[in-house]
Motif scaffolding. Structure first.
Motif, short mmCIF file in Angstrom:
data_model
loop_
_atom_site.label_atom_id
_atom_site.label_comp_id
_atom_site.label_asym_id
_atom_site.label_seq_id
_atom_site.Cartn_x
_atom_site.Cartn_y
_atom_site.Cartn_z
N ARG B 81 63.36 -33.97 30.23
CA ARG B 81 64.87 -34.23 30.67
C ARG B 81 64.75 -34.15 32.30
O ARG B 81 65.61 -34.47 33.03
CB ARG B 81 65.76 -33.08 30.34
CG ARG B 81 66.26 -33.48 28.76
CD ARG B 81 67.07 -32.20 28.44
NE ARG B 81 67.41 -32.81 26.88
CZ ARG B 81 67.86 -31.82 26.20
NH1 ARG B 81 67.72 -30.44 26.32
NH2 ARG B 81 68.38 -31.98 24.77
N LYS B 82 63.74 -33.45 32.91
CA LYS B 82 63.60 -33.28 34.24
C LYS B 82 63.21 -34.87 34.85
O LYS B 82 63.46 -35.27 35.88
CB LYS B 82 62.42 -32.39 34.74
CG LYS B 82 62.91 -30.89 34.81
CD LYS B 82 61.91 -29.90 35.12
CE LYS B 82 62.37 -28.42 34.33
NZ LYS B 82 61.61 -27.53 34.23
N MET B 86 70.50 -39.20 33.59
CA MET B 86 71.46 -40.25 32.52
C MET B 86 72.82 -40.04 33.03
O MET B 86 73.19 -39.23 33.66
CB MET B 86 71.55 -39.32 31.25
CG MET B 86 72.27 -40.06 30.18
SD MET B 86 71.52 -39.90 28.49
CE MET B 86 72.45 -41.28 27.42
N LEU B 105 74.13 -28.12 42.01
CA LEU B 105 74.05 -27.17 40.70
C LEU B 105 72.51 -27.17 40.18
O LEU B 105 71.78 -26.33 40.02
CB LEU B 105 75.32 -27.24 39.82
CG LEU B 105 75.18 -26.12 38.69
CD1 LEU B 105 75.85 -24.76 39.49
CD2 LEU B 105 76.03 -26.62 37.55
N ALA B 106 72.15 -28.33 39.70
CA ALA B 106 70.86 -28.50 39.13
C ALA B 106 69.65 -28.38 39.89
O ALA B 106 68.83 -27.66 39.57
CB ALA B 106 70.77 -29.84 38.15
N TRP B 109 69.51 -24.51 40.44
CA TRP B 109 69.25 -23.39 39.26
C TRP B 109 67.92 -24.00 38.44
O TRP B 109 67.50 -23.09 37.79
CB TRP B 109 70.49 -23.40 38.48
CG TRP B 109 71.51 -22.59 39.11
CD1 TRP B 109 72.64 -23.05 39.98
CD2 TRP B 109 71.71 -21.38 39.21
NE1 TRP B 109 73.08 -22.05 40.26
CE2 TRP B 109 72.66 -20.92 40.05
CE3 TRP B 109 70.60 -20.15 38.60
CZ2 TRP B 109 73.12 -19.67 40.22
CZ3 TRP B 109 71.26 -19.05 38.77
CH2 TRP B 109 72.44 -18.78 39.72
N VAL B 110 67.77 -25.35 38.22
CA VAL B 110 66.60 -25.99 37.65
C VAL B 110 65.42 -26.03 38.55
O VAL B 110 64.20 -25.61 37.97
CB VAL B 110 67.01 -27.07 36.76
CG1 VAL B 110 65.60 -27.83 35.86
CG2 VAL B 110 68.14 -26.95 35.86
N LYS B 112 65.16 -24.48 41.55
CA LYS B 112 64.89 -23.33 42.31
C LYS B 112 64.64 -23.98 43.99
O LYS B 112 64.24 -23.26 44.48
CB LYS B 112 63.47 -22.74 41.97
CG LYS B 112 63.47 -22.39 40.55
CD LYS B 112 64.18 -21.14 40.29
CE LYS B 112 64.22 -20.85 38.66
NZ LYS B 112 65.34 -20.59 38.00
N ARG B 154 74.63 -37.04 41.06
CA ARG B 154 74.13 -35.84 40.47
C ARG B 154 72.99 -36.40 39.86
O ARG B 154 71.96 -35.08 39.89
CB ARG B 154 75.26 -35.60 39.67
CG ARG B 154 75.12 -34.37 38.90
CD ARG B 154 76.08 -34.03 38.01
NE ARG B 154 76.26 -34.75 36.58
CZ ARG B 154 76.99 -34.34 35.89
NH1 ARG B 154 77.93 -33.53 35.79
NH2 ARG B 154 77.23 -35.10 34.87
N SER B 155 72.69 -37.20 39.11
CA SER B 155 71.50 -37.41 38.56
C SER B 155 70.13 -37.93 39.35
O SER B 155 69.14 -37.21 39.19
CB SER B 155 71.48 -38.68 37.60
OG SER B 155 71.96 -38.36 36.15
N MET B 158 68.23 -34.76 41.07
CA MET B 158 67.13 -34.30 40.38
C MET B 158 66.01 -35.16 40.47
O MET B 158 64.67 -34.79 39.82
CB MET B 158 67.33 -34.11 38.87
CG MET B 158 68.27 -33.15 38.57
SD MET B 158 67.75 -31.12 39.06
CE MET B 158 66.56 -30.94 37.72
#
Lengths: 377, 247
Positions: B81-82, B86, B105-106, B109-110, B112, B154-155, B158
Motif C-alpha cells: 500500500r505504500k 489509489m 496526514l499520511a 503519520w505513516v 513520520k 493526496r495519493s 506518499m
C-alpha cells in the motif's frame, strides 16, 4: 438584467414585531384562540409561581422577623394565608446539600476541587482557549489531584467516602462515570465491529448483558458481588464499587451510541485510509472516530444527561447524593412537610447542570458543522 | 517476462458469494506502463484493481506487486500500500480535515515526516494539480473536479511507484472531467506506472500503452490502443466500442 440581479436583495422575511405576531400567533382564528388560551394560562400561573417562590417566600427569616430553625416557624405554617415557600430549610441545610457530612475543617479541599474541576473543563469546552495545551495537561492530571484532595493521602487527612454526600457525590459519580465510560465505550464499539470473532463476541456479550440489566441491579451487584471477586483482605470502598457499576452501565450505552456513529461513516473513508497505508489504529483514531463522534454528539450528550440523573439511584445502596440528602432532610422532624421546597431545589440544581450540558452540545454541533459538508460527494 | 513486471496477476480468481467476479485473470504490467481498463459495469474491472492494493482479497492465484506477493501477511500488505496510490470514483476525501491536512496526514503519520516538511510537500502537490489556492478549504467547499484533484495530490504525497484510478471521472459533471484528465495526462507523461479504469476513450487513445477489455470477470482482449479501437478481435469488444463511442 445582470446588473439588476446583482443589486437585488432578498425579500425581508418579517416586518417587525407586528408582522411576526401576525404570522406566528394570530395567523387564523384557531391560532388566535390557542394564543389567547395560552396567554390566559400564563397570566394565571406566572404571578402565582413568582409569588410562591420569591415574593411571599421565607429565605432566612419568617414574616415576624425571627430566624427560622424548624418547619413550625415557617410563615406558611404559622399563617397559611400569608406565606410562600420556606427556603430556610435549604439555607440551614445548605452545607449538607453541597458537601454531605464532609468535616468542616477540611471543606476547603472540596471547594478547591470544585474550582479545579471548572478549570479542568475549560480547555475541553473551548477549543480556542489561549494556552489550551497547558490547560489540557492540567485536565489530564486533575483526576489524580482530585482523588488525593477529596480522599486524603499525601499529607492530607483521610476523609472516608461514607462522609461524602450531596452535590459532591453527584458530581463525582457523574463526572467519573461519563469521563471513564467514553474511552471504554469507544473500545467496546470498535470491538463489536471487529473482524476478529472472539473480540467481537466478547464485546457484544458485555454490551448486551449490561444493557439488559437495570442500573439498580448493577448497583446491588457492585455492592454485594464485587467484593466476592476480590482477594480476601482487600476491602473495596463503597463509593468505588458504585462507581464501577455506574461506569460499566454507561460504557455499554456509550458503546452503542458510538457504534451508531461508526455505521454512518461511508466505506470509502476506510478504503481511502487503507490505501494511504494507514494501520487499523491510525485509521480509526485519525479518520473514522473523529467523524463518528461528531455525528454522535447529540446521543452522547443524551446518554450523559441520562447518567447524570440516574446517579440518584445510588440512594438505594445507602449513598447520599443530592437527592438522598434532600430525602434525609425531609425525614428530620424539624423539617417535616417541606417536600415542595426540597424537591424544587434538588430539581433546580439538576436542571442547571443538565441544561448546561444540553446547551453545550448545541453549541458544539453548530461549531463543528461550519464549513464542513459531511456528505463528501 | 515477469522480471520486468512491476505488477503481475496470475490466474486470479475471486467470488462474491456464489458470483464468480474474477475468472482466471492474468495481467502483467511493466514499469512506467500505462494501462487503461474498460468494460461494461459488473465486469470485474474495479474489483481487479482493488485486489492490487488488497482492498479486496483474491481467493486463488497470485498477485505480485513490486516483488512483494500479496498474501495474508499484514506486513506485506502495508508495504504494497505504500508503493501503490489509489484514486476513487467518489474521491473519498476526509471531510473533517482541510485540503492541506488531507494531504499531510499520511506523510506525517505513516512516513513520520516532520510537519513543516509535509506541509511543504502538500503545497508542491497542490501546485502539480493546479489548486494551491484551495489549501485551507474543506473538501465540502470544493467542486467535484477540485476534490478529485486533491485526492490525486493526496495519493501522490506518499510518493507511490504505481497509481490506480478507479473510474476517477465517473462522478463528475462533464465540464469538470477535463481538469482531472489533464492532471492525469501530466502524471502519465511524467513516467508514472498507471492502471486506469475509465470510459474516457479520448484519454485512453492519448495516454494508454495498452488497452485491457474485461467482460464477465474475464480479460477478453488486450491490445495496443491503435489495434483496440481500429481493429478489435473479439465481437464482444466490437459491440462494447460501438455502444460507448455512439454516446
Amino acid at each position: 438584467m445582470n446588473e439588476m440581479n446583482a443589486v437585488r436583495k432578498p425579500p425581508v422575511a418579517t416586518t417587525g414585531i407586528i408582522g411576526w405576531l401576525r404570522i406566528n400567533l394570530f395567523f387564523n382564528w384557531t391560532n388566535s384562540l390557542i394564543t389567547l388560551f395560552v396567554v390566559y394560562c400564563l397570566y394565571q400561573f406566572i404571578p402565582w409561581i413568582l409569588d410562591w417562590t420569591i415574593f411571599s417566600a421565607d429565605f432566612k427569616y419568617n414574616y415576624l422577623g425571627e430566624q427560622i430553625t424548624n418547619q413550625e416557624m415557617c410563615s406558611r405554617n404559622l399563617d397559611p394565608e400569608n406565606g410562600g415557600a420556606c427556603w430556610a430549610v435549604i439555607y440551614v441545610r445548605f452545607y449538607q446539600f453541597i458537601y454531605g457530612f464532609y468535616p468542616k475543617v477540611e471543606v476547603w479541599r472540596v471547594n478547591l476541587a470544585y474550582i479545579m474541576l471548572a478549570f479542568a473543563l475549560l480547555p475541553l469546552l473551548y477549543a480556542k482557549l489561549p494556552y489550551r495545551k497547558y490547560f489540557l495537561y492540567f485536565t489530564y492530571i486533575f483526576p489524580v489531584i482530585a482523588y488525593f484532595l477529596l480522599n486524603g493521602g499525601l499529607g492530607f487527612t483521610e476523609v472516608s467516602t461514607n462522609k461524602w454526600g450531596g452535590l459532591l457525590v453527584t458530581l463525582v459519580l457523574g463526572c467519573t462515570g461519563i469521563a471513564l465510560a467514553f474511552p471504554i465505550g469507544i473500545m467496546l464499539a470498535l470491538g463489536r465491529r471487529s473482524k476478529l470473532p472472539v473480540i467481537s463476541m466478547m464485546c457484544t456479550l458485555f454490551i448486551e448483558f449490561i444493557r439488559g440489566v437495570p442500573l439498580i441491579t448493577l448497583l446491588f451487584f457492585g455492592m454485594v458481588m464485587l467484593p466476592l471477586f476480590l482477594p480476601e483482605g482487600i476491602d473495596m470502598d463503597g463509593l468505588v464499587r458504585v462507581l464501577v457499576a455506574v461506569t460499566l452501565f454507561q460504557s455499554a450505552y456509550m458503546a452503542e451510541v458510538i457504534r451508531g456513529g461508526l455505521q454512518a461513516i461511508p466505506p470509502g473513508q476506510y478504503e481511502a485510509a487503507k490505501s494511504l497505508g494507514m494501520s487499523y489504529w491510525r485509521m480509526n483514531l485519525l479518520i473514522i472516530l473523529p467523524q463518528a463522534i461528531r455525528i454522535s454528539i447529540p446521543p452522547i450528550v443524551n446518554t450523559s444527561i441520562g447518567l447524570f440523573k440516574d446517579t440518584t439511584l445510588v440512594i438505594i445502596v445507602g449513598i447520599l447524593d443530592l437527592l438522598g440528602i434532600g430525602r434525609g432532610t425531609l425525614a428530620d422532624t424539624n423539617w417535616l412537610g417541606l417536600s415542595y421546597e426540597i424537591y424544587f431545589f434538588v430539581s433546580l440544581v439538576f436542571f442547571i447542570f443538565t441544561f448546561g450540558m444540553s446547551r453545550y452540545s448545541l453549541y458544539l454541533e453548530k461549531k463543528l458543522k461550519t464549513g464542513i459538508n459531511m456528505g463528501a460527494d | 517476462m515477469s522480471e520486468e513486471s512491476i505488477i503481475s496477476l496470475k490466474n486470479v480468481n475471486k467470488w462474491f458469494g456464489d458470483f464468480h467476479v474474477l475468472q482466471d485473470v492474468n495481467l502483467e504490467v511493466k514499469k512506467k506502463e500505462r494501462i487503461v481498463v474498460c468494460g461494461p459495469s459488473g465486469s470485474g474491472k474495479s474489483t481487479m484493481i482493488r485486489c492490487i492494493n488488497r482492498l479486496e482479497e483474491h481467493q486463488e492465484g497470485s498477485i505480485v506487486v513490486d516483488g512483494i506477493e500479496l498474501t495474508g501477511n499484514l506486513k506485506n500488505i502495508d508495504n504494497v500500500r505504500k508503493e501503490v496510490g489509489m484514486v476513487f470514483q467518489q474521491f473519498n476525501l476526509f471531510p473533517h480535515l482541510s485540503v492541506k491536512e488531507n494531504i499531510t496526514l499520511a506523510p506525517i503519520w505513516v512516513k513520520k515526516m516532520p510537519k513543516a516538511e509535509a506541509e511543504e510537500l502538500a503545497m508542491r502537490q497542490l501546485e502539480i494539480v493546479k489548486i494551491p489556492e484551495q489549501a485551507n478549504k474543506y473538501p465540502g467547499q470544493l467542486s467535484g473536479g477540485q476534490q478529485q484533484r486533491v485526492a490525486i495530490a493526496r495519493s501522490l504525497a506518499m510518493n507511490p511507484n504505481i497509481m490506480l484510478f478507479d473510474e476517477p471521472t465517473s462522478a463528475l459533471d462533464p465540464e469538470m472531467i477535463k481538469e482531472v484528465l489533464d492532471v492525469m495526462v501530466d502524471l502519465a507523461n511524467g513516467g508514472m506506472t498507471m492502471i486506469v479504469v475509465t470510459h474516457e476513450m479520448g484519454f485512453a487513445k492519448t495516454v494508454a500503452d495498452r488497452m485491457v477489455f474485461m467482460d464477465e470477470g474475464k480479460i477478453v482482449e488486450e491490445a495496443s490502443p491503435d489495434k483496440f479501437f481500429n481493429n478489435p478481435e473479439s465481437d464482444r469488444t466490437k459491440l462494447f466500442l460501438s455502444q460507448i463511442l455512439h454516446q
